[in-house]
Design a protein around this motif. Structure first.
Motif: not given
Lengths: 637, 103, 173, 474
Positions: D21-35
């Protein structure tokens, strides 16, 4: 040889899956080819196995082929396993070979229909389920096939779904048989619970060992299974669905509602006959029910306008004969009648379909006539089939099987003589109603002009079936004729020696042969006197005949003119009581029971639906009430 | 000397809970429905405090904090849904939010 | 039986919060209702304090009165609801329906009252559980549930965030 | 280090998923990518599944968590179900590019964290937190297509009613705490009957559980919420919380040999009512999601039969049935989501929408047919087997009323399942042309897998049984 037996049901199943997945994209030709090919495989393998069986019968006269374990509960296990013995071998042969002929017939019959590939997908699936049913070694697997054929029947009866009536008929057949199936499932559960197995042979052995003769458990199990069988076989009191099921395409009627599926009930009883033999009371019920079935169905068939409905009622009645045989323990006689009936009834249905094909799908016998020259192939086919159904002596297969049943009825103790008398009377009626159809359809003046022509795929099945319908009876002949008992001695390892020792008085045998002839004569006489036409009843009223009210004088006049005394007698003895019966049956009292159950469900549905009002506040209130209820139960209960 | 037993505060909690339940069942305005849920949760939180008092363990207060947690989350979601539904339910009348029902 | 200061405060604050809660759920104007709710929360906070849970009492004030009610008020302001007066939705003469929840709730109270009066004598055990005890419990024994509590808030946050965002292409809805 | 491992190991799956969950949040914060979000969540779920055996062999025990085989097994079922739903959901949202959709897999992941917490928890604190995490995540998932008023309304209904049920549940827990001074499940188990307070408390806990299980009389929200939710969310709603709660109830009931008679009575009434009400309500329903909702009410009635049938037979029947139920329901909703377009105003959930499906997408229609047959309990499908087991267990435990109801309600149920199947074979309504979703490869693969499972294990259930046995009786 046995280890390839799984291909026999698997081939049609694969055919059905292929047709279901890709059929819509395939041409009709290709769909028909795949659909038929799968049955060809089954039929060839069945014949090969049968031939091999005759040359080299397996040890103990049966084969068990286990595939894998299906259910394993602590108390019992169930295996996917096939069981082949003479009885299931005959069933398998009949299903695959007659199924093949009907498939071939259908490829031409259904040409031009929408949903061609769908039809073959269903039909293949049906054959697969039916084969599974007869080959199952286990009541649960049998039940799978049982449900499978039910679903296929539903789908095929409702094949022309755009007509609301067909959908209704399909639903009715499904609901009625389903109710019976529930009883059967309960019976299976009961047996499995009591005996710890549903595998048929061990179960029967255990039942014979543990349960006393006439014991309550055996009676309950047998009765519950019997209800399932009666439902499937459209016997009293479940007979109402079969005539309506004629809404399906005619080859379907031939295959499912004449030759195979409807005899599943009989097969079930035969398969489990040691269980039924434990409880004579259930056997008596079977016999009495069968008599009721035979007489009502035959009388009803006498006044139908629709050729398929005549055949449907006659199917009900003929299966009644099989059940009658079962009721007196004449297992192999029932099997034999099943065999001949499958052949001649398929022949009759296909002939009816062939007639309808050429007459713009006309099914009303009073709008046919004089087709003897126009459709000579069909005439001969239908005539042979009718002769067989009527059990005309020597020339037909039906005679031998019906004679066998009559003989065993006469010899059975107790009610036997009365049953014999009723069956004899039924035989007269049978001949009368089927020859009524023959005369009306093929003789007299032409009423509807046939169009088109028959292809080879129509003619070949008819011819083959016609040959079989007149010759297959030679498998089993009475002692005084040829002493051929191929059939019963083949079945002997399973069903035991048939009870018919030739101690029959000659007049009894003679009566059995004369009765059909008498029926034909009556049929002809009434045809000549125009009685049938006068009593035809209003058009389109399927089960509503015998409208004619006759004065005494007129009856006497016709008695003189026709030279047959039967007309009047018949009117008073049969038609009047029959009118009364019709009045009762028209409202279908048994139907009403089934339908009221459905109506009650609908009532509840409506009441409950009103609770789903969509308002949050109301939902919260209901939730609070529910919580209250739980707390009350917890605190005060 | 304090002679407060646990029954009295527990009863207070139950009464507050009941008030919240009444509000939830009777009010149409969705603001009040959500308010009623908050009242109920608050009452339950009080009950846990009472339990903690009775047995002298901090679990009651821990549960209190978790209930606050839940109340906050549920409130946020509830209110944002109200904002979204505002276009459809002009008076925030809960009864008029009934597209989903047995027709 | 003598009543101590604590008893007086408890009964006073308890009665106050019952009255204000009743007012809160019966007002037609949401703003008045919320003001009553704040009052009731302050009363409950006092009760909690009296019951020996000072930490919880302060949280009650901070979170409920401070955050929850303010959030409510924001929404009421955003929706401009102050003038909307939605009543109980029961038409005149059909107040029978109001009786149903009334009966229901009263019976719940009675049931639980029966349960309360069961076999318990009057106990006067009284424990003060200070913030340090709660903190130790939270951060040592209940460390995993606390982390999961953050997941709970995250779930609410994600949902609220997504729902509240303006739709980029569809415009306001 | 050892301390950290002993802290993490007993709750390893939760740890893995939280990390994801944390990684996904961080990833979204950097760049939104659904995949990328979907992949991270998928990795998190699979990682959690893989972490289960490690957890089961943990020497250390987390204070409020169980390590029994039963809990681990149920957690596994939850994770597997979640993975399937995630794949289906990813394929469902794939085309909804005009809307931000990265939060959806995250919500699913967080919800699964909640569900696994419930399945593993033996203390009321994690049970409660897990349940509420699950609920709040589900509200977000239900309302996710915020352009659909139905979805918002469904979410609101669910929020209010589940808020109410949580409050009632909490009241029950509070009373338990008040009566016993403990917040563990064991407190209820062993103290029952000693204190008057516990009876209403137990009743209120049943209410809370009953709401999540949606048994009668707490079923009232089901059809509306299922109908309003987008298909993948409905799949989640119909399976995950139920499995989690069943895990808790099963642990409670199976720990003791006997079920208290009052509890048994309440469950019997609820079971009988659920089977009848669920099946009767679905009879003439035209909305597939509502049909599935009603059907789930009835299926949960069967689950109650299995729960009440004590002993080894009931235990394996329950596990088998729950596995069957979740696979089948996901299959059915998966087909619906495969056919639907996320950005449209509604899913393809009318019976009219799937009319003629057999001729358009035979494979998809075949899988839906299998799923419906399975729910109806007709032989070739897995559901028959599961129902068989439940019935056998019921007969074995002499639950006569329940078994009789089961038989009767099965007959009623058949009608509406078959109605849907028949509709698929009929000619489509040409007047009612509508946008039908394109099918994506992973989504199709997931649905195909489900179909294979339903049919394969229906015919040859032995491997599944051995698997369940290996997991649960280890």
């Amino acid at each position: 040889m046995g280890n390839i037996i799984w291909i026999i049901p698997a081939a049609p199943l694969i055919g059905s899956i292929l047709l279901g997945l890709f059929g819509a994209r395939w041409s009709n030709r290709w769909s028909g080819f795949i659909g038929t090919l799968s049955i060809v495989i089954s039929a060839l393998l069945s014949v090969a196995i049968a031939v091999h069986w005759f040359q080299d019968p397996p040890v103990d006269e049966h084969m068990r082929i286990m595939l894998w374990r299906w259910i394993s509960l602590p108390e019992y296990s169930s295996y996917i396993e096939f069981y082949l013995d003479p009885v299931s071998l005959i069933m398998m042969l009949v299903i695959s070979v007659i199924g093949l002929l009907i498939h071939i017939f259908s490829t031409e019959y259904m040409a031009g229909e929408a949903g061609y590939s769908r039809f073959f997908a269903y039909l293949n699936l049906f054959v697969a389920s039916m084969l599974l049913l007869v080959l199952a070694n286990d009541l649960l697997v049998l039940f799978v096939g049982w449900e499978g054929v039910g679903v296929c029947s539903y789908l095929l009866v409702g094949f022309w779904f755009h007509k609301a009536a067909n959908g209704y008929a399909a639903r009715k057949s499904f609901v009625v048989t389903r109710i019976a199936d529930v009883a059967m499932l309960v019976g299976i559960l009961l047996l499995s619970n009591a005996l710890g197995t549903v595998s048929i042979q061990p179960m029967l052995a255990k039942a014979a060992l543990l349960w006393p003769h006439g014991g309550i458990m055996a009676a309950a199990g047998a009765a519950l299974l019997l209800i399932g069988g009666l439902g499937k076989s459209a016997q009293f009191p479940f007979q109402t669905w079969l005539p309506d099921a004629m809404a399906g395409p005619t080859p379907v009627s031939a295959l499912i509602h004449a030759a195979t599926m409807v005899t599943a009930g009989m097969y079930l009883v035969i398969r489990l006959y040691p269980l039924f033999a434990l409880v004579p009371s259930v056997l008596t019920v079977i016999a009495v029910g069968a008599v009721i079935t035979i007489l009502t169905a035959s009388l009803t068939a006498l006044v139908q306008r629709d050729i398929k409905r005549v055949l449907a009622y006659s199917t009900v009645a003929q299966i009644g004969y099989m059940f009658l045989a079962l009721g007196v323990g004449a297992w192999s006689a029932a099997m034999f009648h099943f065999l001949t009936h499958a052949v001649f009834k398929a022949l009759l249905f296909l002939s009816a379909g062939a007639i309808a094909m050429r007459l713009h799908h006309e099914q009303d016998i009073f709008r046919m006539g004089g087709l003897r020259q126009k459709l000579s192939v069909v005439f001969w086919a239908f005539l042979i089939g009718s002769a067989s159904l009527a059990a005309l002596p020597v020339v037909s297969a039906g005679a031998f099987s019906k004679e066998m049943i009559l003989a065993s009825l006469w010899e059975s103790p107790g009610l036997g003589k009365w049953l014999w008398l009723a069956a004899l009377f039924g035989a007269v009626l049978t001949a009368t109603y089927i020859f009524r159809v023959v005369f009306l359809v093929f003789f007299g003046e032409v009423k509807t002009e046939p169009t088109g022509h028959y292809g080879v795929r129509i003619v070949v099945p008819l011819v083959l079936l016609a040959i079989a319908a007149s010759t297959i009876g030679w498998l089993e002949m009475p002692k005084f004729m040829a002493s051929s008992s191929v059939f019963s001695s083949f079945l002997e390892p399973v069903l035991g020696h048939p009870a018919t020792e030739s101690t029959l008085p000659h007049w009894v045998t003679a009566a059995g042969y004369i009765a059909p002839l008498l029926g034909v004569v009556i049929g002809f006489g009434l045809y000549r006197s125009g009685y049938w036409v006068r009593t035809a009843g209003p058009v389109g009223q399927g089960n509503d005949g015998g409208q004619a009210e006759r004065s005494m004088g007129e009856g006497v006049r016709r008695f003189m003119r026709a030279g047959f005394g039967f007309d009047f007698l018949y009117d008073r003895l049969l038609v009047q009581p029959f009118l009364w019966l019709v009045k009762i049956l028209r409202n279908d009292p048994i139907d009403a029971i089934f339908m009221s159950a459905a109506a009650a469900a609908m009532r509840f549905h409506g009441a409950l639906r009103r609770s789903q009002i969509g308002q949050l506040r109301r939902y919260a209130g209901m939730l609070a009430l529910g919580s209250m209820a739980v707390i009350v139960i917890m605190v005060f209960a | 000397m304090i002679n407060l037993s646990w029954q009295a505060p527990a009863s207070l909690a139950i009464i507050l809970f009941a008030l919240g339940l009444i509000g939830l069942i009777t009010r149409r305005n969705l603001i009040f429905v959500i308010l009623s849920i908050e009242v109920m949760l608050n009452a339950v939180a009080l009950l846990f405090i009472v339990a903690g008092m009775r047995w002298g363990h901090p679990d009651g207060q821990v549960m209190f904090i978790f209930i606050l947690n839940l109340a906050g989350g549920e409130l946020a979601l509830g209110l944002v849904l109200l904002l979204r539904l505002r276009a459809r339910i002009t008076t925030l009348d809960g009864d008029s939010a009934n597209i989903l029902r047995e027709s | 039986m003598t009543y101590s200061m604590f008893d007086v405060v408890f009964y006073g604050a308890g009665a106050f919060s019952v009255v204000t809660t009743t007012l809160a759920i019966t007002r037609t104007n949401p703003v008045y209702a919320l003001l009553n709710f704040v009052m009731s929360i302050l009363g409950i906070a006092l009760v909690i304090f009296v019951l020996g849970a000072p930490f919880a009492a302060s949280l009650e004030v901070i979170v409920y009165a401070g955050a929850v009610v303010v959030l409510f008020l924001f929404v009421v302001m955003m929706l401009n609801l102050a003038h909307l007066k939605t009543d109980f939705g029961v038409k005149r003469g059909r107040s029978v329906r109001l009786a149903v929840p009334g009966v229901l709730v009263i019976s719940i109270i009675i049931e639980i009252g029966i349960a309360f009066s069961g076999r318990f004598g009057k106990e006067t055990t009284y424990h003060i559980i200070g913030p340090s005890a709660v903190g130790r419990q939270l951060l040592v024994a209940d460390i995993i549930p606390i982390e999961l509590g953050s997941m709970l808030l995250l779930a609410a946050l994600l949902g609220a965030f997504h729902l509240a965002r303006l739709s980029p292409e569809r415009g306001r809805q | 280090m050892i301390g950290l491992v002993s802290l993490i190991q007993p709750v390893a799956p939760l740890f893995v998923m939280t990390l994801a969950t944390g990684s996904a949040l961080a990833a979204i914060a950097m760049r939104r990518s659904f995949l990328i979000t979907v992949l991270i969540c998928l990795v998190g779920l699979i990682g959690a599944l893989l972490a289960l055996p490690w957890m089961a062999h943990s020497a250390a025990v987390a204070p409020m968590f169980a390590d029994g085989a039963l809990s681990v097994g149920f957690a596994g079922v939850i994770l597997l179900t979640s993975i399937l739903i995630l794949v289906i959901a990813a394929s469902y949202w794939r085309d909804a590019t005009a809307e931000p959709r990265e939060e959806y897999p995250l919500l699913l992941l967080v919800g699964t964290i909640g569900a696994v917490t419930v399945a593993l928890g033996i203390n009321f604190i994690p049970l409660f937190i897990g349940l509420e995490t699950l609920t709040l995540a589900m509200i977000g998932m239900i309302a996710y297509p915020r352009w659909r008023p139905e979805a918002l309304e469904a979410a609101l209904k669910y929020l209010v009613l589940s808020g109410m049920s949580s409050a009632l549940l909490l009241l029950g827990l509070g009373l338990v705490d008040l009566a016993t001074g403990h917040l563990s499940l064991a407190a209820v188990q062993h103290a029952s009957g000693t204190a008057m307070l516990l009876l209403p408390a137990l009743g209120l806990i049943i209410v809370g559980a009953g709401f999540k299980l949606s048994v009668v009389p707490f079923h009232i929200w089901v059809p509306d919420v299922y109908a309003g939710a987008p298909a993948p969310s409905a799949a989640f709603l119909a399976t995950i919380p139920k499995i989690a709660v069943i895990a808790v109830v099963a642990r409670l009931l199976f720990a003791d040999a006997t079920i208290p008679p009052t509890l048994g009575l309440a469950m019997t009434i609820a079971g009988v009512a659920s089977m009848l009400v669920g099946n009767l309500l679905a009879l003439l329903q035209q909305n597939l999601k509502r049909i599935l909702g009603y059907s789930s009410i009835a299926q949960l009635g069967y689950v109650l039969v299995a729960l009440l049938a004590a002993g080894a037979l009931g235990r394996s029947a329950l596990l088998f049935f729950v596995a069957m139920y979740s696979v089948t329901v996901i299959g059915a909703f998966g087909v619906l989501s495969a056919l639907s377009v996320a950005e449209s105003d509604r899913d393809q959930d009318r019976v009219g929408d799937i009319r003629g499906l057999f001729w358009r997408h035979p494979l998809i229609a075949g899988i839906l047919t299998l799923a419906l047959l399975s729910l109806a309990g007709i032989p070739p499908a897995l559901g028959f087997m599961a129902k068989m087991y439940v019935m056998a267990a019921g007969v074995h435990s002499h639950l006569r009323v329940l078994i009789a109801t089961m038989v009767v309600s099965s007959v009623i149920g058949l009608f509406y399942y078959l109605r849907v199947i028949i509709a698929m074979t009929q000619a489509p309504d040409s007047a009612d042309a509508h946008a039908e979703g394109r099918l994506s490869l992973p989504g199709n693969a997931a649905i195909g897998l489900i179909g294979a499972v339903i049919l394969g294990f229906g015919i040859m259930p032995q491997p599944l049984l051995s698997l369940l046995k290996a997991v649960f009786h280890s």
